[in-house]
Design an enzyme around this catalytic site. Sequence first.
Site, PDB file in Angstrom:
ATOM      1  N   ASP A 133       0.829  -1.198   0.000  1.00 12.94           N
ATOM      2  CA  ASP A 133       0.000   0.000   0.000  1.00 12.94           C
ATOM      3  C   ASP A 133       0.865   1.249   0.000  1.00 12.94           C
ATOM      4  OD1 ASP A 133      -1.993   1.873   0.285  1.00 12.94           O
ATOM      5  OD2 ASP A 133      -2.605   1.267   2.291  1.00 12.94           O
ATOM      6  N   ASP A 174      -2.131   6.297  -6.098  1.00 11.20           N
ATOM      7  CA  ASP A 174      -2.396   5.390  -4.987  1.00 11.20           C
ATOM      8  C   ASP A 174      -2.536   3.954  -5.488  1.00 11.20           C
ATOM      9  OD1 ASP A 174      -3.072   4.559  -2.360  1.00 11.20           O
ATOM     10  OD2 ASP A 174      -5.198   4.720  -2.833  1.00 11.20           O
TER      11      ASP A 174
END
Length: 483
Positions: free
Chosen positions: A164, A361
């Site tokens: 992440d 992201d």
Amino acid sequence: MASSSSRCALVRGRALALLAALALLAAPRRIGGGAAPAARSNDPNHVFSVSSLLPGAACTASKASSNSSALSVVHRHGPCSPMHASGDAGAPSHAEILERDQARVNSIHRKVSAAGGASVIDPARASKQGVSLPAQRGISLGTGNYIVSVGLGTPAKQYAVVFDTGSDLSWVQCKPCGDCYEQQDPLFDPVQSLTYATVACGAQECQELDAQSCSSDNKCRYEVVYGDQSQTDGNLVRDTLTLSPSDKLPGFVFGCGDSNTGLFGHADGLLGLGREKVSLPSQGAPSYGPGFTYCLPSSSSGTGYLSFGGAAPANAQFTAMVTNRDTPSFYYLNLVGIKVGGRAVKIPTTVFAAAGGTVIDSGTVITRLPPRAYSALRSAFARYMGQYKRAPKLSILDTCYDFTGHKTAQIPTVELAFAGGTTMNLEFSGVLYVANVSQACLAFASTGDDTSIGILGNTQQKTFAVAYDVANQRIGFGAKGCS
């Protein structure tokens, strides 16, 4: 003389006819209603087999990075996933994926304040304003699409973790555990590792955490509460991280969770690739060099890679990494324009600037654009799609088509332009989100507010080698990095 003039006229006539024929061949094909785009050297359409829209049932190996530290990246619910191999049947529906994706986007927007640029609400300020603290400490996990397997401890044991770019602290569930969710592998057992050590309360790594406390025996306790109310608590520890048999990172600092609840699925934990000092790229910089590169496969049945340090792909185009001191975990860049079918969509650059820029992201699925930009993109895309039947919207996706009965289909190319002249000409897998053949949707959505920051999601990043060159503060995109 007359005969010579006739021959010259005939030659000129044939030449003009040939030029006209070549012009017709070079002209792009018209898709649906509306005027045909002007002639261009590159094909403005993606033509593909409709059957290729759906992932395969078997795992298909892809081209990998030559970097020795490269890890294999797989979709957590695809046939390449170790969780799939163990019979994990917990794959969410497409509607659930998109609902959780919206929850992640909402939490990013909560963390990035629209007023005055970008700011994280600190605990003292939050208590005065009546803001819920858990929503501010970490962004929602969404569906945590992609996972890698890493080794921890000596001897190393393998753990499947979500990676992440929006999180910093890496963690796994550990023994003894007072409250742990069911996961893919046995819990990490500190007793079984020869190189395990806890981090003391006074250590710099402990003091740099957003939320920490001290136990009665001077161990640093961490707490991470995500935007979807998932939570992990435990000891901050050190141990050897193994990326490959020849690549080990001694003394890697991570969380050893003994109280973990929420939407983690069956993943063993999380690998934080954010910008803070506790993240893996920051800790690995002295050994591998600053930065990392990943490539996400075109479908959930393929494999990609994640590598640290090393040279950027030779074909990468770079744009500046925008620094934002108030939200240091995120990676920012400047999206400045969009092309559809090779033609620029009329979107003033001020639209993107007014939103405060764009975050790239790895955990957001669908790219979010300011409403004015999304509306213009949607209209431009729809003009090319008139030959296909419209399909019902799918959650946040409102521009969907039914390809039933078609062996092949074609959609216009979509190209994203960034500051400095960098472009991403998306593969068709980066343009469409496909629930099934009868419901293939434009994989973009609106932020809902022209002042909310844009987000470049992982669907659009598929097949690109995405290079985070931290040393030179830039982000690069190399086409055909994996398949």
